[in-house]
Design a protein around this motif. Structure first.
Motif, PDB file in Angstrom:
ATOM      1  N   SER A  34       0.812  -1.216   0.000  1.00 28.60           N
ATOM      2  CA  SER A  34       0.000   0.000   0.000  1.00 28.60           C
ATOM      3  C   SER A  34       0.849   1.271   0.000  1.00 28.60           C
ATOM      4  CB  SER A  34      -0.937   0.004   1.216  1.00 28.60           C
ATOM      5  OG  SER A  34      -1.874  -1.048   1.119  1.00 28.60           O
ATOM      6  N   GLY A  35       2.161   1.134   0.208  1.00 20.20           N
ATOM      7  CA  GLY A  35       3.034   2.307   0.186  1.00 20.20           C
ATOM      8  C   GLY A  35       3.638   2.590  -1.170  1.00 20.20           C
ATOM      9  N   ILE A  36       3.241   1.814  -2.188  1.00 22.59           N
ATOM     10  CA  ILE A  36       3.901   1.947  -3.485  1.00 22.59           C
ATOM     11  C   ILE A  36       3.675   3.317  -4.117  1.00 22.59           C
ATOM     12  CG2 ILE A  36       1.976   1.004  -4.839  1.00 22.59           C
ATOM     13  CD1 ILE A  36       4.090  -0.421  -6.576  1.00 22.59           C
ATOM     14  N   GLY A  37       2.551   3.959  -3.810  1.00 22.61           N
ATOM     15  CA  GLY A  37       2.289   5.276  -4.376  1.00 22.61           C
ATOM     16  C   GLY A  37       3.365   6.283  -4.014  1.00 22.61           C
ATOM     17  N   TYR A  38       3.890   6.194  -2.791  1.00 19.00           N
ATOM     18  CA  TYR A  38       4.936   7.109  -2.363  1.00 19.00           C
ATOM     19  C   TYR A  38       6.206   6.907  -3.191  1.00 19.00           C
ATOM     20  CZ  TYR A  38       2.102   8.022   1.806  1.00 19.00           C
ATOM     21  OH  TYR A  38       1.086   8.384   2.657  1.00 19.00           O
ATOM     22  N   VAL A  39       6.549   5.634  -3.458  1.00 20.40           N
ATOM     23  CA  VAL A  39       7.764   5.340  -4.210  1.00 20.40           C
ATOM     24  C   VAL A  39       7.609   5.774  -5.668  1.00 20.40           C
ATOM     25  CG1 VAL A  39       9.463   3.560  -4.758  1.00 20.40           C
ATOM     26  CG2 VAL A  39       8.103   3.364  -2.680  1.00 20.40           C
ATOM     27  N   VAL A  40       6.463   5.469  -6.276  1.00 20.16           N
ATOM     28  CA  VAL A  40       6.216   5.879  -7.660  1.00 20.16           C
ATOM     29  C   VAL A  40       6.261   7.401  -7.776  1.00 20.16           C
ATOM     30  CG1 VAL A  40       4.547   5.878  -9.548  1.00 20.16           C
ATOM     31  CG2 VAL A  40       4.855   3.821  -8.163  1.00 20.16           C
ATOM     32  N   SER A  41       5.606   8.071  -6.851  1.00 21.27           N
ATOM     33  CA  SER A  41       5.551   9.533  -6.878  1.00 21.27           C
ATOM     34  C   SER A  41       6.941  10.145  -6.749  1.00 21.27           C
ATOM     35  CB  SER A  41       4.644  10.025  -5.753  1.00 21.27           C
ATOM     36  OG  SER A  41       4.511  11.425  -5.782  1.00 21.27           O
ATOM     37  N   THR A  42       7.730   9.629  -5.809  1.00 23.22           N
ATOM     38  CA  THR A  42       9.082  10.148  -5.603  1.00 23.22           C
ATOM     39  C   THR A  42       9.962   9.872  -6.814  1.00 23.22           C
ATOM     40  OG1 THR A  42       8.850   9.795  -3.220  1.00 23.22           O
ATOM     41  CG2 THR A  42      11.077  10.090  -4.067  1.00 23.22           C
ATOM     42  N   PHE A  43       9.785   8.710  -7.434  1.00 21.62           N
ATOM     43  CA  PHE A  43      10.557   8.373  -8.638  1.00 21.62           C
ATOM     44  C   PHE A  43      10.343   9.420  -9.728  1.00 21.62           C
ATOM     45  CE2 PHE A  43      10.936   6.445 -12.816  1.00 21.62           C
ATOM     46  CZ  PHE A  43      12.164   5.815 -12.751  1.00 21.62           C
ATOM     47  N   PHE A  44       9.099   9.741 -10.016  1.00 17.29           N
ATOM     48  CA  PHE A  44       8.826  10.692 -11.098  1.00 17.29           C
ATOM     49  C   PHE A  44       9.219  12.119 -10.702  1.00 17.29           C
ATOM     50  CE2 PHE A  44       6.113   7.302 -12.818  1.00 17.29           C
ATOM     51  CZ  PHE A  44       6.524   7.347 -14.137  1.00 17.29           C
ATOM     52  N   MET A  45       9.080  12.465  -9.428  1.00 17.90           N
ATOM     53  CA  MET A  45       9.503  13.797  -9.005  1.00 17.90           C
ATOM     54  C   MET A  45      11.004  13.977  -9.200  1.00 17.90           C
ATOM     55  SD  MET A  45       9.360  15.635  -5.260  1.00 17.90           S
ATOM     56  CE  MET A  45      10.668  14.579  -4.619  1.00 17.90           C
ATOM     57  N   LEU A  46      11.798  12.993  -8.762  1.00 17.26           N
ATOM     58  CA  LEU A  46      13.250  13.083  -8.914  1.00 17.26           C
ATOM     59  C   LEU A  46      13.664  12.975 -10.379  1.00 17.26           C
ATOM     60  CD1 LEU A  46      14.334  10.917  -5.845  1.00 17.26           C
ATOM     61  CD2 LEU A  46      14.569  13.395  -6.106  1.00 17.26           C
ATOM     62  N   LEU A  47      12.931  12.167 -11.150  1.00 18.10           N
ATOM     63  CA  LEU A  47      13.193  12.114 -12.587  1.00 18.10           C
ATOM     64  C   LEU A  47      12.951  13.484 -13.215  1.00 18.10           C
ATOM     65  CD1 LEU A  47      13.918  10.381 -15.047  1.00 18.10           C
ATOM     66  CD2 LEU A  47      11.481   9.824 -15.274  1.00 18.10           C
ATOM     67  N   GLY A  48      11.915  14.166 -12.744  1.00 14.37           N
ATOM     68  CA  GLY A  48      11.643  15.519 -13.227  1.00 14.37           C
ATOM     69  C   GLY A  48      12.749  16.489 -12.867  1.00 14.37           C
ATOM     70  N   PHE A  49      13.236  16.427 -11.612  1.00  6.57           N
ATOM     71  CA  PHE A  49      14.330  17.316 -11.202  1.00  6.57           C
ATOM     72  C   PHE A  49      15.557  17.117 -12.087  1.00  6.57           C
ATOM     73  CE2 PHE A  49      12.933  17.703  -6.468  1.00  6.57           C
ATOM     74  CZ  PHE A  49      11.921  18.547  -6.859  1.00  6.57           C
ATOM     75  N   ASN A  50      15.953  15.861 -12.299  1.00 13.20           N
ATOM     76  CA  ASN A  50      17.142  15.575 -13.101  1.00 13.20           C
ATOM     77  C   ASN A  50      16.938  15.955 -14.562  1.00 13.20           C
ATOM     78  OD1 ASN A  50      19.363  14.067 -11.455  1.00 13.20           O
ATOM     79  ND2 ASN A  50      17.445  13.175 -10.732  1.00 13.20           N
ATOM     80  N   THR A  51      15.720  15.786 -15.051  1.00  6.77           N
ATOM     81  CA  THR A  51      15.423  16.188 -16.426  1.00  6.77           C
ATOM     82  C   THR A  51      15.531  17.696 -16.586  1.00  6.77           C
ATOM     83  OG1 THR A  51      13.939  14.288 -16.705  1.00  6.77           O
ATOM     84  CG2 THR A  51      13.693  16.094 -18.261  1.00  6.77           C
ATOM     85  N   VAL A  52      15.102  18.449 -15.590  1.00  9.95           N
ATOM     86  CA  VAL A  52      15.254  19.912 -15.620  1.00  9.95           C
ATOM     87  C   VAL A  52      16.732  20.284 -15.750  1.00  9.95           C
ATOM     88  CG1 VAL A  52      15.066  21.989 -14.208  1.00  9.95           C
ATOM     89  CG2 VAL A  52      13.117  20.445 -14.406  1.00  9.95           C
ATOM     90  N   PHE A  53      17.601  19.625 -14.969  1.00  9.40           N
ATOM     91  CA  PHE A  53      19.030  19.907 -15.061  1.00  9.40           C
ATOM     92  C   PHE A  53      19.554  19.628 -16.475  1.00  9.40           C
ATOM     93  CE2 PHE A  53      19.302  18.795 -10.312  1.00  9.40           C
ATOM     94  CZ  PHE A  53      19.131  20.116  -9.958  1.00  9.40           C
ATOM     95  N   LEU A  54      19.171  18.485 -17.033  1.00  7.16           N
ATOM     96  CA  LEU A  54      19.645  18.112 -18.368  1.00  7.16           C
ATOM     97  C   LEU A  54      19.150  19.091 -19.433  1.00  7.16           C
ATOM     98  CD1 LEU A  54      19.158  14.224 -18.201  1.00  7.16           C
ATOM     99  CD2 LEU A  54      21.308  15.504 -18.058  1.00  7.16           C
ATOM    100  N   MET A  55      17.890  19.479 -19.338  1.00  7.56           N
ATOM    101  CA  MET A  55      17.341  20.414 -20.327  1.00  7.56           C
ATOM    102  C   MET A  55      17.997  21.779 -20.205  1.00  7.56           C
ATOM    103  SD  MET A  55      13.268  19.428 -20.522  1.00  7.56           S
ATOM    104  CE  MET A  55      12.964  19.823 -18.777  1.00  7.56           C
ATOM    105  N   THR A  56      18.266  22.197 -18.968  1.00 10.52           N
ATOM    106  CA  THR A  56      18.932  23.496 -18.771  1.00 10.52           C
ATOM    107  C   THR A  56      20.344  23.456 -19.332  1.00 10.52           C
ATOM    108  OG1 THR A  56      17.613  23.856 -16.759  1.00 10.52           O
ATOM    109  CG2 THR A  56      19.573  25.217 -17.056  1.00 10.52           C
ATOM    110  N   ASP A  57      21.076  22.362 -19.062  1.00 17.54           N
ATOM    111  CA  ASP A  57      22.434  22.220 -19.590  1.00 17.54           C
ATOM    112  C   ASP A  57      22.439  22.206 -21.115  1.00 17.54           C
ATOM    113  OD1 ASP A  57      23.301  22.088 -16.999  1.00 17.54           O
ATOM    114  OD2 ASP A  57      23.557  19.904 -16.980  1.00 17.54           O
ATOM    115  N   ALA A  58      21.393  21.624 -21.713  1.00 15.91           N
ATOM    116  CA  ALA A  58      21.330  21.507 -23.172  1.00 15.91           C
ATOM    117  C   ALA A  58      20.876  22.794 -23.846  1.00 15.91           C
ATOM    118  CB  ALA A  58      20.398  20.360 -23.550  1.00 15.91           C
ATOM    119  N   GLY A  59      20.544  23.808 -23.058  1.00 20.55           N
ATOM    120  CA  GLY A  59      20.180  25.096 -23.626  1.00 20.55           C
ATOM    121  C   GLY A  59      18.734  25.213 -24.069  1.00 20.55           C
TER     122      GLY A  59
END
Length: 318
Positions: A43-68
């Motif tokens: 029943s705690g899987i929602g927390y893990v899924v949510s955190t996965f996509f949030m951190l994926l979003g943070f890292n994607t922001v860094f990559l997109m910013t670096d790529a201009g």
């Protein structure tokens, strides 16, 4: 999935703090006992899924910013759309990550912070409305409906909850599905001043001072804890009063603070202690009998855990 969260967390922290802080904060978070319920209980899987996509979003922001991407109008639209999709996946999986916008704002990534904030308002209001509707009827049957009502004295309740959550993150001696801390929301005691309320106030003031005077790592640790714990502080009690999984994501803030402030030898000792507590708690999730038996061992006054254990025994013919 949790291994993916761990990798994404480490990559995120490497961009905002020094290597040693990023490494030990990630390590402490991986072995923290509060992660047992979130990762080991279905029943705690929602927390893990949510955190996965949030951190994926943070890292994607860094990559997109670096790529201009943010240098052209079309790139800005594409970057915000891609990040918005990832953060939407996060809040759709669970509302625990609706504080992501505060972290982005602290990093100065305001366009992405605004997108995250809009999604937080949309998902947060929808979740709160549905949760309150369901829980109010349930709590009313238990004469606990006042815990779902918004009143100024609930600020005292928030301070008490803040103290309990910090204590649970720093010293997770007793953990389980049903904590007895204000579980029945006894009145008037739940809404009056006491030692836990004053302790919560001291923690809040100390956190504000530390944020204003601290290094970036200290600021991130304090902000992270508050950003992801504030929706669980019982301004309006929508689900359980306190529970391990509520503090799992906020506990990363404590891990960051420890990694930034303590020497390596102390961090290694804490990692060892956390591992022992985690390994002792993992068998809790073997099956429902262990689940409620462990809850009784940690909270011997929880009649809810006894009742559920009795049901699990009955279903097995015991």
């Amino acid at each position: 999935l949790f291994s993916g969260v761990s990798v994404l967390l480490y990559l995120f922290l490497l961009r905002v703090v020094v290597f040693q802080t990023a490494f030990f904060a990630t390590l402490l978070f991986v072995v923290h006992p509060l992660g047992c319920q979130t990762v080991g209980w279905i029943s705690g899987i929602g927390y893990v899924v949510s955190t996965f996509f949030m951190l994926l979003g943070f890292n994607t922001v860094f990559l997109m910013t670096d790529a201009g991407w943010m240098q052209t109008p079309l790139g800005v639209v594409g970057a915000l759309a891609l990040y918005g999709f990832l953060q939407w996946m996060a809040v759709e999986a669970h509302f625990a990550t609706i504080g992501a916008g505060l972290i982005l704002a602290w990093m100065g990534l305001w366009p992405f912070a605004i997108v995250a904030g809009v999604l937080a308002l949309m998902q947060g209001s929808q979740t709160l409305k549905s949760a309150l509707s369901l829980r109010f009827q349930t709590f009313k049957k238990q004469a606990m409906e006042r815990s779902t009502q918004l009143r100024w004295r609930k600020l005292l309740v928030c301070l008490k909850t803040l103290y309990y959550d910090v204590r649970m993150a720093v010293f997770p001696k007793r953990i389980g599905l049903y904590h007895t801390f204000h579980y029945h929301y006894e009145l008037p005691y739940a809404e009056v001043e006491d030692q836990t309320m004053w302790a919560g106030l001291v923690i809040l003031i100390g956190g504000i001072v530390g944020f204003c005077l601290g290094t970036p790592a200290i600021q991130l640790g304090l902000l992270w804890f508050l950003a992801f714990v504030m929706i669980f502080l019982n301004v309006v009690t929508a689900n359980q009063f306190v529970v391990d999984r509520y503090v799992w994501l906020p506990s990363l803030g404590v891990c960051i603070l420890a990694a930034a402030l303590l020497p390596v030898w102390a961090l290694l000792i804490i990692v060892g202690l956390a591992l022992m507590r985690t390994w002792a708690h993992i068998p809790t999730y073997f099956d429902e009998l262990f689940f409620y038996q462990s809850n009784i061992w940690n909270f011997p006054d929880s009649e809810v855990a006894y009742g559920n254990l009795g049901v699990a025994q009955f279903q097995r013919g015991l």
